[in-house]
Design a protein around this motif. Structure first.
Motif, short mmCIF file in Angstrom:
data_model
loop_
_atom_site.label_atom_id
_atom_site.label_comp_id
_atom_site.label_asym_id
_atom_site.label_seq_id
_atom_site.Cartn_x
_atom_site.Cartn_y
_atom_site.Cartn_z
N ALA A 139 0.82 -1.21 0.00
CA ALA A 139 0.00 0.00 0.00
C ALA A 139 0.86 1.26 0.00
CB ALA A 139 -0.94 -0.01 1.21
N ILE A 140 1.97 1.24 0.72
CA ILE A 140 2.81 2.44 0.82
C ILE A 140 3.91 2.47 -0.22
CG2 ILE A 140 2.36 2.61 3.30
CD1 ILE A 140 5.17 1.55 3.79
N ARG A 141 3.98 1.44 -1.09
CA ARG A 141 5.05 1.38 -2.11
C ARG A 141 5.07 2.60 -3.02
NH1 ARG A 141 8.33 1.38 -5.72
NH2 ARG A 141 9.54 -0.39 -6.48
N PRO A 142 3.94 3.04 -3.58
CA PRO A 142 3.99 4.23 -4.45
C PRO A 142 4.42 5.50 -3.71
CG PRO A 142 1.96 2.98 -4.81
CD PRO A 142 2.60 2.43 -3.59
N VAL A 143 3.96 5.65 -2.46
CA VAL A 143 4.31 6.84 -1.69
C VAL A 143 5.81 6.85 -1.37
CG1 VAL A 143 3.88 8.11 0.45
CG2 VAL A 143 2.00 6.96 -0.73
N MET A 144 6.32 5.71 -0.93
CA MET A 144 7.74 5.63 -0.58
C MET A 144 8.63 5.83 -1.80
SD MET A 144 8.04 5.38 2.62
CE MET A 144 9.77 4.95 2.70
N ASP A 145 8.14 5.42 -2.96
CA ASP A 145 8.92 5.61 -4.19
C ASP A 145 9.10 7.09 -4.49
OD1 ASP A 145 10.33 5.09 -6.45
OD2 ASP A 145 8.61 4.48 -7.65
N ARG A 146 8.06 7.89 -4.20
CA ARG A 146 8.14 9.34 -4.44
C ARG A 146 8.86 10.07 -3.32
NH1 ARG A 146 2.34 11.41 -6.93
NH2 ARG A 146 2.36 10.13 -8.83
N VAL A 147 8.51 9.73 -2.09
CA VAL A 147 9.06 10.46 -0.94
C VAL A 147 10.48 10.01 -0.62
CG1 VAL A 147 8.77 10.95 1.52
CG2 VAL A 147 6.77 10.82 0.01
N GLY A 148 10.72 8.72 -0.59
CA GLY A 148 12.02 8.20 -0.18
C GLY A 148 12.98 7.92 -1.31
N GLY A 149 12.52 8.06 -2.53
CA GLY A 149 13.42 7.80 -3.65
C GLY A 149 13.77 6.33 -3.77
N SER A 150 14.95 6.07 -4.29
CA SER A 150 15.38 4.68 -4.49
C SER A 150 15.51 3.94 -3.17
CB SER A 150 16.72 4.65 -5.23
OG SER A 150 16.61 5.28 -6.48
N GLU A 151 16.03 4.65 -2.14
CA GLU A 151 16.20 4.00 -0.84
C GLU A 151 14.84 3.58 -0.26
OE1 GLU A 151 17.30 6.88 -1.69
OE2 GLU A 151 19.49 6.95 -1.48
N GLY A 152 13.84 4.45 -0.38
CA GLY A 152 12.53 4.12 0.13
C GLY A 152 11.91 2.95 -0.60
N ALA A 153 12.07 2.94 -1.92
CA ALA A 153 11.51 1.83 -2.71
C ALA A 153 12.19 0.51 -2.36
CB ALA A 153 11.67 2.14 -4.19
N LEU A 154 13.53 0.55 -2.20
CA LEU A 154 14.25 -0.67 -1.84
C LEU A 154 13.82 -1.19 -0.47
CD1 LEU A 154 17.86 0.18 -3.11
CD2 LEU A 154 16.30 -1.56 -4.02
N ALA A 155 13.61 -0.26 0.47
CA ALA A 155 13.20 -0.67 1.81
C ALA A 155 11.84 -1.35 1.77
CB ALA A 155 13.16 0.53 2.73
N VAL A 156 10.89 -0.78 1.01
CA VAL A 156 9.56 -1.37 0.92
C VAL A 156 9.62 -2.70 0.18
CG1 VAL A 156 7.23 -1.06 0.03
CG2 VAL A 156 8.42 0.87 1.07
N ASP A 157 10.44 -2.79 -0.87
CA ASP A 157 10.57 -4.05 -1.60
C ASP A 157 11.12 -5.15 -0.70
OD1 ASP A 157 9.56 -2.95 -3.89
OD2 ASP A 157 11.52 -2.50 -4.78
N ALA A 158 12.03 -4.77 0.20
CA ALA A 158 12.57 -5.76 1.13
C ALA A 158 11.48 -6.27 2.07
CB ALA A 158 13.72 -5.15 1.94
N MET A 159 10.59 -5.39 2.47
CA MET A 159 9.46 -5.81 3.32
C MET A 159 8.53 -6.74 2.57
SD MET A 159 8.53 -2.20 5.18
CE MET A 159 7.07 -2.90 5.97
N ILE A 160 8.30 -6.43 1.29
CA ILE A 160 7.40 -7.27 0.49
C ILE A 160 8.00 -8.64 0.26
CG2 ILE A 160 6.29 -7.49 -1.75
CD1 ILE A 160 6.08 -4.44 -1.84
N GLN A 161 9.30 -8.68 0.01
CA GLN A 161 9.96 -9.96 -0.31
C GLN A 161 10.26 -10.79 0.94
OE1 GLN A 161 13.43 -8.85 -2.54
NE2 GLN A 161 12.26 -8.02 -4.26
N SER A 162 10.38 -10.13 2.09
CA SER A 162 10.72 -10.86 3.32
C SER A 162 9.72 -10.49 4.42
CB SER A 162 12.14 -10.52 3.77
OG SER A 162 13.07 -10.73 2.73
N PRO A 163 8.48 -10.89 4.28
CA PRO A 163 7.46 -10.46 5.27
C PRO A 163 7.70 -11.04 6.66
CG PRO A 163 6.56 -12.10 3.76
CD PRO A 163 7.91 -11.73 3.23
N ARG A 164 8.22 -12.28 6.74
CA ARG A 164 8.42 -12.86 8.07
C ARG A 164 9.53 -12.14 8.83
NH1 ARG A 164 9.08 -19.18 7.27
NH2 ARG A 164 10.48 -18.41 5.65
N ARG A 165 10.61 -11.80 8.12
CA ARG A 165 11.70 -11.09 8.78
C ARG A 165 11.24 -9.71 9.24
NH1 ARG A 165 16.37 -9.70 4.87
NH2 ARG A 165 14.81 -8.17 4.24
N SER A 166 10.51 -9.01 8.39
CA SER A 166 9.99 -7.70 8.77
C SER A 166 8.97 -7.80 9.90
CB SER A 166 9.34 -7.02 7.56
OG SER A 166 10.28 -6.89 6.50
#
Length: 300
Positions: A83-110
Motif C-alpha cells: 500500500a505504501i510502495r507508491p508513496v515511498m517511491d516518491r518520498v524516499g526515492g530509491s532508498e525508500g523503494a528498496l526498503a519497501v521491496d525488502a518488506m514485500i519480499q521478506s514479510p516474516r523477517r519484517s
C-alpha cells in the motif's frame, strides 16, 4: 537458531532470497485463518468471560492475542508494504523503494522486527493506561467519599483501637461558628465468612447530600428510602467483587446480639481496605454490640 540454520545453507542458495521462495508458507490462508480464529477467541473470552478475584488464568487471554497477531503480522506487513510502495517511491526515492521491496519480499523477517517493537510499545501503553486509570479512580473516590473540609480523627488511619472519641465531642465541634455541618462516622471490624469486614456506620441523610453521585449499581430512590433508617447497606465495589455480590443480595453478619441480615441497595467506591471489605450502613455499630470509633467529618 538462525546461525545454526545458516551453517547448513548451501553458499550458492544464499545468493537467492530464500524467504521469498517460502512466501506461501508465510502468507498462506491456512495460517491467516488460524491466526484470525485465535484472535477472535481471545477477544470473545475477554468480552464475555466473567472476571473475579483470584482468576489469574485470564491473563492467558493476552497470550492468545499475541499468538493470533503473530500469525497475522506477516500478511499485514505484506499488505501494508504494498500500500505504501507508491508513496515511498516518491518520498524516499530509491532508498525508500528498496526498503519497501525488502518488506514485500521478506514479510516474516519484517514481521519479527515489527512484532518486537509492538510488544515493547504494548507494555509501555498498558502501563500508562493502568497508571492513568488508577489516578482517575483515586481522584473520583476522594471527590465523592472524602470531600469534607476537615476530618477529626483519633489517628491518621481514621480509626484507633486504643482511644475513642465520645459523641459529645462531635456536638462541641458543631457549636463552633466556623462549622456549618458535622457528620458522625464510626468504624469497626467484624468477622465475615472466615475473614473480617470493616463496617462504616454513618449518618446517611447527610451522606446522600454530600456524596449524591457516590451510589453505583442500585436504585437511587430505594437507597434513599432504606439507608437513613438502617434498613439497607452499601458495599464497596471491591467487597462485592471479592464475595460475588450485587445489589439486591443479602449481607449476613453474625453479631453478639444475633444474626443480622441487610439487603444491598447499592455500591460505592471505597479503597481504604486492601482486602476489599467495606460495608456502609446507617445502623449504629453500638446497636449490634460492637466497639465504636468516632470520626467527625465537617464542612466549614
Amino acid at each position: 537458531m538462525p546461525a545454526r540454520a545458516a551453517s547448513y545453507l548451501n553458499p550458492i542458495l544464499a545468493l537467492h532470497n530464500i524467504e521469498s521462495r517460502q512466501k506461501e508458507s508465510a502468507l498462506g490462508w491456512g495460517r491467516v485463518a488460524l491466526g484470525a480464529t485465535v484472535l477472535l477467541i481471545s477477544m470473545l473470552l475477554i468480552q464475555f468471560s466473567p472476571f473475579g478475584v483470584g482468576m489469574e488464568f485470564q491473563f492467558s487471554y493476552a497470550a492468545l492475542q499475541l499468538l493470533g497477531l503473530t500469525m497475522l503480522l506477516p500478511l499485514m506487513v505484506h499488505w501494508s508494504a504494498r500500500a505504501i510502495r507508491p508513496v515511498m517511491d516518491r518520498v524516499g526515492g530509491s532508498e525508500g523503494a528498496l526498503a519497501v521491496d525488502a518488506m514485500i519480499q521478506s514479510p516474516r523477517r519484517s514481521a519479527a522486527t515489527v512484532g518486537a517493537l509492538m510488544v515493547g510499545l504494548m507494555f509501555v501503553y498498558s502501563t500508562a493506561a493502568y497508571i492513568q486509570s488508577y489516578k482517575n479512580m483515586i481522584n473520583r473516590w476522594t471527590d465523592q467519599m472524602l470531600n469534607a473540609d476537615l476530618m477529626v480523627s483519633t489517628s491518621s488511619l481514621l480509626r484507633s483501637t486504643s482511644y475513642h472519641f465520645s459523641e459529645d465531642l462531635g456536638k462541641r465541634i458543631a457549636t463552633l461558628p466556623e462549622v456549618k455541618h458535622v457528620q458522625d462516622v464510626r468504624f469497626t471490624i467484624v468477622p465475615y465468612h472466615g475473614d473480617t469486614a470493616a463496617i462504616c456506620a454513618i449518618e446517611m441523610d447527610t451522606f446522600l447530600v454530600r456524596s449524591e453521585n457516590a451510589i453505583l449499581n442500585g436504585n437511587k430512590k430505594t437507597a434513599e428510602a432504606l439507608l437513613p433508617s438502617g434498613a439497607g447497606v452499601l458495599v464497596s465495589k471491591n467487597f462485592a467483587a471479592r464475595w460475588r455480590l450485587k445489589a439486591g443480595n443479602q449481607v449476613h453478619l453474625d453479631t453478639p446480639t444475633g444474626p443480622l441480615d441487610l439487603p444491598i441497595v447499592g455500591m460505592v467506591e471505597d479503597y481504604r481496605s486492601d482486602k476489599g471489605r467495606s460495608l456502609w450502613s446507617a445502623r449504629s455499630t453500638s446497636a449490634i454490640g460492637m466497639t465504636t470509633r468516632w470520626t467527625f467529618w465537617t464542612s466549614c
